[in-house]
Design a protein around this motif. Structure first.
Motif, short mmCIF file in Angstrom:
data_model
loop_
_atom_site.label_atom_id
_atom_site.label_comp_id
_atom_site.label_asym_id
_atom_site.label_seq_id
_atom_site.Cartn_x
_atom_site.Cartn_y
_atom_site.Cartn_z
N UNK A 1 3.72 -7.83 -6.18
CA UNK A 1 4.61 -7.70 -5.19
C UNK A 1 3.99 -6.75 -3.65
N UNK A 2 3.24 -6.02 -4.82
CA UNK A 2 2.53 -5.03 -3.09
C UNK A 2 1.34 -5.61 -2.64
N UNK A 3 0.97 -7.01 -3.41
CA UNK A 3 -0.07 -7.48 -2.37
C UNK A 3 0.63 -8.69 -2.31
N UNK B 1 -0.02 -12.93 4.97
CA UNK B 1 0.29 -13.72 6.54
C UNK B 1 -0.84 -15.12 5.93
N UNK B 2 0.04 -15.20 6.96
CA UNK B 2 -0.09 -16.95 6.90
C UNK B 2 -2.15 -16.82 8.31
N UNK B 3 -1.96 -15.44 9.15
CA UNK B 3 -3.22 -15.72 9.92
C UNK B 3 -4.13 -15.17 9.07
N UNK B 4 -4.04 -14.20 7.39
CA UNK B 4 -5.05 -14.35 6.92
C UNK B 4 -5.53 -15.24 6.12
N UNK C 1 -12.42 -10.17 2.24
CA UNK C 1 -11.66 -10.82 3.16
C UNK C 1 -10.28 -9.98 2.73
N UNK C 2 -10.10 -10.54 4.45
CA UNK C 2 -8.79 -9.35 4.48
C UNK C 2 -7.44 -10.66 3.71
N UNK C 3 -6.46 -9.81 3.17
CA UNK C 3 -5.68 -11.02 2.43
C UNK C 3 -4.85 -9.41 1.92
#
Length: 408
Positions: A38-40, A45-48, A69-71
């Motif tokens: 859940x923390x992830x 975000x849709x941007x990521x 990657x940013x996630x």
């Protein structure tokens, strides 16, 4: 069926991961389907996801990428796979499951199995959307509209903040240190506001019209302080009817957007905004003293018109060269209702009714004249007559009465 959880279970004998996210634009209401920590997944975000998908295309990875990657709000190891329908699957912290090493048969390769299972899932999603019942489509449209409203609210807040920051930094009346302090204060306040925005629930919530208007003043106060623009506020009645949450949010965003569009013109020194409430509609008027160059066809203004129309309201833009622009907005406080008998009691002639309907749709005199192939003087003649018949004393009041009687 929770496809994200089921796909993660099917993949788990071959791949371990802390989270799995599916991103598909086929499902406009729920484009993200998530399973795992859940923390992830709560921070994805849709941007990521857009950035990960774009990197797959840019790097020519053949539909697969494994790396950092940013996630989920931070840099993580990810394994990303696309599909024929352009859907995206992302696993965070991926690792082949113990005992799943590739064998002589390619179908035992964890990478091949991942692609195979993902292709099946992506195709199933596409089929379910194609065969979706009306109830799903209604729910999806509602979710899409809500996401668009929230996004537009954030865009408006960002725009106001950035305009205010630029005004402070460019202000010749402020020394460099004072400008930096002012800009820092504005940015800090904006960050606090954005962080708390997600915690506010506006569904089925009403806001007193006076406090909703006060929040608008607070939003625009920094712009007034640093831009040199005199923004005047005409207060609504204190005892006016409370506004539904979505109307209050939209009204503030519409006025902010109009003010930003107006001050973007050269020569504007004063903007006046007024709210009123007739018990059925929120009546908004915004006027500037600029050169009268505000275009109703400008993208920024057209977006505001779309927002007004989404609430079954109307917006009219009256541009007077050399004198400024006058914008009238009417937003119903209640959902659309069936036409009332009152409209029939007005005894309007056929042409007067056509003029009133176009007026209610937000058309100005010139637009009404063009649509009906009559002169503007004839439009003014019909307006005077219908004002008298329906008991209206102004253009905005006539628009409100028309909306109250189901005319759009």
């Amino acid at each position: 069926m929770d496809i994200a959880h089921r796909l993660r279970e099917a993949i788990s004998p071959y791949w371990e991961s802390t989270a799995l996210v599916i991103f598909t634009e086929d499902c406009t209401g729920r484009p993200q389907k998530k399973a795992g920590a859940e923390a992830i997944i709560s921070r994805v975000s849709i941007a990521e996801l857009d950035a990960i998908r774009a990197s797959l295309i840019a790097e020519g990875d053949g539909g697969t990428r494994r790396g950092q990657a940013a996630f989920g709000g931070g840099m993580r190891p990810v394994l990303a796979v696309t599909s024929a329908s352009n859907a995206l699957l992302v696993l965070s912290d991926p690792a082949p499951a113990p005992g799943s090493a590739a064998g002589a048969d390619a179908r035992e390769d964890p990478q091949w199995l991942l692609h195979y299972l993902w292709a099946l899932a992506a195709e199933r999603i596409r089929e379910k959307v194609a065969d979706a019942p009306p109830s799903y489509l209604i729910e999806s449209r509602a979710a899409s509209a809500e996401r668009l409203r929230v996004t537009a609210e954030l865009v408006d807040q960002h725009s106001t903040t950035l305009e205010t920051l630029l005004a402070a930094l460019r202000s010749p009346a402020l020394a460099d240190s004072a400008a930096r302090t002012a800009a820092t204060d504005v940015a800090a306040k904006a960050l606090v506001g954005l962080r708390t925005l997600s915690d506010r629930t506006t569904d089925l919530v009403e806001e007193p019209v006076a406090s909703a208007f006060q929040r608008l003043r607070e939003d625009l106060r920094p712009l007034m302080n640093f831009s040199g623009i005199d923004v005047q506020f005409i207060e609504p009645p204190v005892n006016g009817r409370a506004l539904p949450g979505e109307v209050a949010h939209a009204a503030r965003a519409i006025v902010r957007g109009l003010v930003l569009a107006m001050v973007d013109q050269q020569g504007v020194r004063r903007v006046r905004t007024q709210w009123d409430c007739d018990g059925v509609n929120l009546l908004i008027n915004v006027r500037d003293d600029g050169p009268g160059e505000l275009s109703a066809q400008a993208p920024a203004v057209e977006r505001l018109v779309q927002r007004v129309e989404a609430l079954n309201g109307s917006m009219g833009v009256d541009v007077m060269p050399g004198w400024g622009a006058d914008v009238a907005v009417v937003i119903p406080l209640d959902p659309p209702a069936r036409p009332l008998a009152g409209a029939a009691d007005w005894n309007l002639g056929e042409r007067e009714l056509e003029v009133l309907q176009l007026l209610a749709a937000g058309q100005r005199n010139r637009g009404i004249a063009a649509k009906l192939h009559i002169s503007e003087n004839t439009v003014k003649f019909h307006l005077r007559n219908l004002y008298r018949k329906i008991g209206a004393s102004s253009r905005t009041e006539a628009m409100a009465l028309a909306h109250s009687n189901g005319l759009r």
